[in-house]
Design an enzyme around this catalytic site. Structure first.
Site, PDB file in Angstrom:
ATOM      1  N   LYS A 182       0.735  -1.278   0.014  1.00  0.00           N
ATOM      2  CA  LYS A 182      -0.078  -0.006  -0.135  1.00  0.00           C
ATOM      3  C   LYS A 182       1.044   1.362   0.181  1.00  0.00           C
ATOM      4  O   LYS A 182       1.346   1.708   1.033  1.00  0.00           O
ATOM      5  CB  LYS A 182      -1.006   0.065   1.173  1.00  0.00           C
ATOM      6  CG  LYS A 182      -1.943   1.165   0.900  1.00  0.00           C
ATOM      7  CD  LYS A 182      -2.656   1.655   2.519  1.00  0.00           C
ATOM      8  CE  LYS A 182      -1.709   2.707   2.955  1.00  0.00           C
ATOM      9  NZ  LYS A 182      -1.844   3.903   2.270  1.00  0.00           N
ATOM     10  N   SER A 237       1.402   5.348  -0.246  1.00  0.00           N
ATOM     11  CA  SER A 237       0.592   6.504   0.133  1.00  0.00           C
ATOM     12  C   SER A 237      -0.500   6.965  -0.709  1.00  0.00           C
ATOM     13  O   SER A 237      -0.150   6.881  -2.008  1.00  0.00           O
ATOM     14  CB  SER A 237       1.568   7.658   0.503  1.00  0.00           C
ATOM     15  OG  SER A 237       0.617   8.817   0.570  1.00  0.00           O
ATOM     16  N   GLU A 297      10.107   0.691  10.271  1.00  0.00           N
ATOM     17  CA  GLU A 297      11.190   1.682  10.116  1.00  0.00           C
ATOM     18  C   GLU A 297      10.536   3.225  10.276  1.00  0.00           C
ATOM     19  O   GLU A 297       9.734   3.610   9.301  1.00  0.00           O
ATOM     20  CB  GLU A 297      12.001   1.627   8.546  1.00  0.00           C
ATOM     21  CG  GLU A 297      13.174   2.670   8.568  1.00  0.00           C
ATOM     22  CD  GLU A 297      13.001   3.825   8.080  1.00  0.00           C
ATOM     23  OE1 GLU A 297      12.647   5.155   8.798  1.00  0.00           O
ATOM     24  OE2 GLU A 297      13.208   4.205   6.819  1.00  0.00           O
ATOM     25  N   CYS A 323      13.690  10.768   7.124  1.00  0.00           N
ATOM     26  CA  CYS A 323      13.815  10.340   8.395  1.00  0.00           C
ATOM     27  C   CYS A 323      15.309  10.408   9.036  1.00  0.00           C
ATOM     28  O   CYS A 323      15.603  10.444  10.145  1.00  0.00           O
ATOM     29  CB  CYS A 323      13.276   8.729   8.881  1.00  0.00           C
ATOM     30  SG  CYS A 323      11.667   8.710   8.375  1.00  0.00           S
ATOM     31  N   GLU A 333       9.767  15.170  15.509  1.00  0.00           N
ATOM     32  CA  GLU A 333      10.431  15.049  14.317  1.00  0.00           C
ATOM     33  C   GLU A 333       9.495  16.241  13.431  1.00  0.00           C
ATOM     34  O   GLU A 333       8.289  16.093  13.380  1.00  0.00           O
ATOM     35  CB  GLU A 333      10.211  13.878  13.705  1.00  0.00           C
ATOM     36  CG  GLU A 333      10.454  13.468  12.290  1.00  0.00           C
ATOM     37  CD  GLU A 333      10.267  12.086  11.661  1.00  0.00           C
ATOM     38  OE1 GLU A 333      11.094  11.776  10.872  1.00  0.00           O
ATOM     39  OE2 GLU A 333       9.327  11.359  12.207  1.00  0.00           O
TER      40      GLU A 333
END
Length: 515
Positions: free
Chosen positions: A189, A191, A264, A298, A398
């Site tokens: 899947k 986005s 992750e 990230c 973040e």
């Protein structure tokens, strides 16, 4: 069903493809969920309307993957490796198309997509073509009396993967390639904001001869398609890349069927500059690492800790370099920094900076969205902030944008402590000419990757994955194959006696005629 139209975000220029945004059992199709309008992040204009996946579409994709698993799992490593080499050749041929779609749907610069995303994906494909033929285990031998043991690595089954919007092509490849190289089948899947290149990847795999059902793509929302995929009883493993908050929810859902989980998650990478570092090199490294992909990475540098003697020189040079970054149309070859993924996300990033400013921090570069011709897009200037507190949200959370916080430190011990002082542990870097400092930083900073005198480069041969709240499990490299295999111990008994000596510890044969 009666569909409704909603705005789901901001990507892509290409017109809606009539064959649909799902790829199930070897062919494109329309979803059976609601319609969603997508917005181009670089212009703010409507880009396309797609039909999202429903739970029924997820079920169909899982059924296709389950049906394809027996034959694909029995294919020899050489057969799987050859198929991946053919896939790499198709991706190479479609490289221009992949780069154009990747840039259009995300707002990232075409230069980054062309020189980083696409060649990195092709290299990953070539690597896993070889890795498919190199599944490792202990050599066969007599590890216990009376038998020869061996270790088999076997595919798990149907993998259900969920990929993020920041690197749609590379994240699709990181999920798909090790899974199918090891003999699994997969339902991915992507986005719903950025499905274009994942669909092209699946089409390329079909063109390369990878059988129908081995790779399936369902384009839908998390609550509809994502949750159904994670909870599906025929999915044996979930692999997810995204935020830590969502990762925790994924773990809870996967626990319902006791499936394996590979995560992750978020990052808040420290960028530690010791007082013997090359300031010019560190400054260039900080800007590149902070603004790559709009900072929507990230592993991006987000917290720069600079030893006090270099603080002013470093921050002045970083601010100068950031002010010179070209923000503009992603398709312009001179553009360094395109738009962020959505206008809402741009506003979220700006909110972090404004709250830091209100709390007394100083914005040394950027801190605004550009106006003029770029005012309609989701753009944000490269930003350097000094004076934020270590426990502030700017330093602890973040942001996922082109924002770098700069903080001073006094001693080496303090630098290590500050670097480790967030819940995250995905990546970090240390800048020093001193061997002892570099060895200490690489050993004591709690992160899955620590660069020394660099920040960001990755290669297919080496693993990517985090510590702490940044998740567990590895992408890329031979290590990632471990994530997608079951390890089986097989022991072949060589002692043909009816009675084995070890059995005396359990029971003794007292039947007549035995000794």
């Amino acid at each position: 069903m009666t569909s409704t139209t909603t705005t789901i975000g901001d990507p892509v220029h290409p017109a809606s493809r009539p064959e649909g945004h799902q790829f199930i059992n070897g062919r494109r199709s329309e979803g059976r969920g609601p319609e969603a309008k997508r917005i181009d992040p670089a212009t703010g204009e409507a880009a396309e309307v797609i039909r999202l996946a429903s739970a029924a579409d997820v079920d169909a994709a899982v059924a296709a993957a389950k049906a394809a698993f027996p034959a694909w799992s029995r294919a020899t490593p050489a057969e799987r490796g050859d198929a991946l080499l053919k896939l790499a050749a198709v991706l190479e041929r479609r490289a221009g198309e992949l780069a154009a779609v990747e840039s259009a749907q995300t707002g990232k610069s075409l230069r980054l997509a062309t020189e980083f995303d696409v060649p990195g994906t092709i290299d990953n494909t070539v690597f896993f073509a070889g890795a498919a033929r190199n599944l490792q285990g202990l050599g066969a031998g007599e590890y216990g009396a009376g038998g020869t043991s061996m270790v088999r690595r076997e595919p798990i089954g149907v993998i259900g993967s969920i990929a993020p919007w920041n690197y749609p092509l590379q994240m699709a490849a990181w999920k798909i390639l090790p899974a199918i190289a090891a003999g699994n089948t997969i339902v991915l899947k992507p986005s719903e904001l950025t499905p274009g290149t994942a669909l092209i990847f699946a089409e390329a795999a079909a063109e390369a001869g990878i059988p129908d059902g081995v790779i399936n793509i369902v384009t839908g929302t998390g609550p509809d398609a994502g949750e159904r995929l994670v909870r599906h009883p025929d999915v044996a493993m979930t692999s997810f890349t995204g935020s830590t908050a969502v990762g925790r929810k994924i773990m809870a859902m996967a626990a319902e069927t006791a499936k394996r989980v590979h995560l992750e998650l978020g990052g808040k990478a420290p960028f530690v500059v010791f007082d013997d570092a090359d300031v010019e090199a560190a400054a260039h490294g900080a800007v590149a690492a902070a603004i790559i992909n709009g900072g929507q990475d990230c592993t991006a540098a987000t917290r720069a800790y600079i030893q006090r003697p270099l603080f002013e020189a470093f921050t002045a040079r970083v601010a100068e370099l950031m002010d010179a970054v070209v923000v503009g149309d992603p398709a312009d070859p001179d553009t360094d920094l395109g738009s962020l993924i959505t206008h809402a996300h741009r506003d979220k990033v700006a909110g972090f900076v404004e709250r830091a400013r209100a709390a007394g921090a100083s914005v040394l570069a950027g801190g605004t969205a550009p106006g003029g011709d770029l005012a309609a897009g989701a753009y944000y200037r490269p930003t350097l902030v000094a004076g934020a507190a270590q426990d502030s949200e700017l330093v602890q959370q973040e942001i996922f944008g082109p924002v770098l916080a700069a903080l001073p430190f006094e001693t080496d011990d303090e630098a290590i402590a500050l670097a480790n002082d967030t819940p995250f542990g995905l990546a970090a870097s240390a800048w020093t000419r001193d061997l002892d400092r570099s060895l200490r930083a690489s050993a004591e900073i709690q992160a899955g990757c620590v660069w020394v005198n660099d920040h960001i480069p990755i290669v297919s041969e080496l693993p990517h994955g985090g510590y702490k709240a940044s998740g567990f499990g590895k992408d890329m490299s031979q290590y990632s194959l471990d994530e997608y295999t079951n390890v089986k111990h097989v022991m072949l008994g060589r002692d043909r006696a009816a009675h084995k000596d070890w059995q005396d510890t359990v029971f003794r044969d007292r039947t007549p005629g035995t000794k």
